[in-house]
Design an enzyme around this catalytic site. Sequence first.
Site, PDB file in Angstrom:
ATOM      1  N   HIS A   1     -28.277 -25.559   7.620  1.00  0.00           N
ATOM      2  CA  HIS A   1     -28.603 -27.092   7.184  1.00  0.00           C
ATOM      3  C   HIS A   1     -29.916 -27.421   7.516  1.00  0.00           C
ATOM      4  O   HIS A   1     -29.693 -28.743   7.791  1.00  0.00           O
ATOM      5  CB  HIS A   1     -27.521 -27.794   6.991  1.00  0.00           C
ATOM      6  CG  HIS A   1     -26.703 -28.129   8.148  1.00  0.00           C
ATOM      7  ND1 HIS A   1     -25.487 -28.484   8.674  1.00  0.00           N
ATOM      8  CD2 HIS A   1     -27.352 -28.235   9.496  1.00  0.00           C
ATOM      9  CE1 HIS A   1     -25.260 -28.844   9.874  1.00  0.00           C
ATOM     10  NE2 HIS A   1     -26.265 -28.529  10.520  1.00  0.00           N
TER      11      HIS A   1
ATOM     12  N   HIS B   1     -25.625 -35.654  12.649  1.00  0.00           N
ATOM     13  CA  HIS B   1     -27.017 -35.692  13.322  1.00  0.00           C
ATOM     14  C   HIS B   1     -27.312 -37.122  13.971  1.00  0.00           C
ATOM     15  O   HIS B   1     -28.692 -37.508  13.673  1.00  0.00           O
ATOM     16  CB  HIS B   1     -28.113 -34.694  12.649  1.00  0.00           C
ATOM     17  CG  HIS B   1     -27.685 -33.473  12.302  1.00  0.00           C
ATOM     18  ND1 HIS B   1     -26.829 -33.290  11.252  1.00  0.00           N
ATOM     19  CD2 HIS B   1     -27.856 -32.444  12.918  1.00  0.00           C
ATOM     20  CE1 HIS B   1     -26.727 -31.943  10.916  1.00  0.00           C
ATOM     21  NE2 HIS B   1     -27.530 -31.399  11.915  1.00  0.00           N
TER      22      HIS B   1
ATOM     23  N   HIS C   1     -30.676 -21.118  16.887  1.00  0.00           N
ATOM     24  CA  HIS C   1     -31.958 -21.838  16.836  1.00  0.00           C
ATOM     25  C   HIS C   1     -31.767 -22.952  18.247  1.00  0.00           C
ATOM     26  O   HIS C   1     -30.356 -22.958  18.497  1.00  0.00           O
ATOM     27  CB  HIS C   1     -32.139 -22.864  15.943  1.00  0.00           C
ATOM     28  CG  HIS C   1     -31.039 -23.778  15.588  1.00  0.00           C
ATOM     29  ND1 HIS C   1     -29.780 -23.409  15.110  1.00  0.00           N
ATOM     30  CD2 HIS C   1     -31.107 -25.255  15.356  1.00  0.00           C
ATOM     31  CE1 HIS C   1     -29.063 -24.520  14.847  1.00  0.00           C
ATOM     32  NE2 HIS C   1     -30.084 -25.522  14.948  1.00  0.00           N
TER      33      HIS C   1
ATOM     34  N   GLU D   1     -23.636 -24.412  16.451  1.00  0.00           N
ATOM     35  CA  GLU D   1     -23.096 -25.101  15.113  1.00  0.00           C
ATOM     36  C   GLU D   1     -22.301 -23.987  14.591  1.00  0.00           C
ATOM     37  O   GLU D   1     -21.510 -24.438  13.432  1.00  0.00           O
ATOM     38  CB  GLU D   1     -24.232 -25.546  14.404  1.00  0.00           C
ATOM     39  CG  GLU D   1     -24.973 -26.883  14.880  1.00  0.00           C
ATOM     40  CD  GLU D   1     -26.098 -27.198  13.878  1.00  0.00           C
ATOM     41  OE1 GLU D   1     -26.499 -28.316  14.251  1.00  0.00           O
ATOM     42  OE2 GLU D   1     -26.684 -26.375  13.235  1.00  0.00           O
TER      43      GLU D   1
END
Length: 454
Positions: free
Chosen positions: A181, A228, A362, A409
């Site tokens: 996402h 977030h 990431h 995540e």
Amino acid sequence: MSLDKPYLDVPGTTIFDADQSRKGYWLNQFCMSLMKAENRARFKADEDAYLAEWPMTDEQKAAVRARDLNWAMKTGGNIYFLSKLGATDGLSFQQMAGSMTGMSEQQYRDMMVAGGRSPEGNRVVGEGGDAQGAMSQSAAWKAWEEKTQKDLSAAVQQAQAATESGAKGRARISASVYSSHVPAIGAAIDHGKTAEPYWAPLFKGFEPSKQWMKEHTPDVIFLVYNDHATNFDLSVIPTFAIGTAAEFEPADEGYGPRPVPKVMGHPRLASHIAQSVIQQDFDLTIVNDLKVDHGLTVPMNLMFGSPAQWPCRVIPFHVNVVQYPVPSGARCFALGQAIRRAIESYDEPLNVQIWGTGGMSHQLQGPRAGLINADWDNRFLDRLIADPKGLSTMPHIDYVREAGSEGIELVMWLIARGAMADVAGGPAPKVAHRFFHVPASNTAVGHLILENKG
């Protein structure tokens, strides 16, 4: 709904559960506003004008005007919130409690001085205790019910007819979808850059998914993502939070809200899932007011494109993967199984998909920023398909070392995978589509669609 609610036959008692919370959200928020002196003054000066500022139902506003706490609780009020209304009127908690019993203030005080109300005869409806029978009602409540009785009877008859003639069955999970996402993907969509050389390969990989979605559009998506630092700052960090509202506005993450449609929720199913999953010993935070950020809207764009309205309802489910400790893969995998049981106990034949979002490898911070581990990502996808239970035992540190600090995540994907039928002994899912691409801004992008068989 097929939920265990043993408290429904306790006389003279309204338990504030997820359904009540959803129904009474704005009533209780109004009550909370009365904690500020300036709001109390405004309310006392002009009740109607102040109530008009709140999107409560007409019945809730009528209950407030009547100061009928039993009536207010029927419409979703909670006694701790309603006590702010009583305090505004200068009432003690004992006076408020007494007002709901049908007794005079002195009679109630005398009862408490004598040791309080006995539980004998008051444990189950139909016993001979002194709390049996209809709740005490104000004249305003009685008048409201008389006015609406005819419409209510017609609605009940209509609902019964629909139940008898309509399709029988329960909700089912038909598929799970997994997708990164990345916020930059949303920006590329919003600014018309999807055909540029940098972005074109990524969006091409989702073209089969959009076609698949046209042929497999569900009634509801249960979408697992992480907030977030949009709704939840460091003052409150829920581990698991479910959105039970009727609608969710796109959030402003600092650049202005994304130009995407409002997300429409499914409050009844969401409340059902919340109560069922909590009864299975998972502690969820119930959120009745939530704005959704790129974690939810980017996967929607990737699967649906950019429609004027989203073609199905969505239940947002937030997982904390921002501040350690985050939930383990095993806990997330077990939670997915609890969610499946909750959905399958819902008495409406809804087609539900469950989505896991976030990742893949990431790292967004520190001198190691920019870390990508494509080999590890693809092994993760292999195991997610063939060995999800084994994958769920991977410790947090492996995610951090191999997939970067934000690669954690991926535990959210295990929630969606845990909800699939094969985990409960059914057949292995069909892999409808698999895609992997590096990079999208700072991130490796993984994508998978699994269909339940049968």
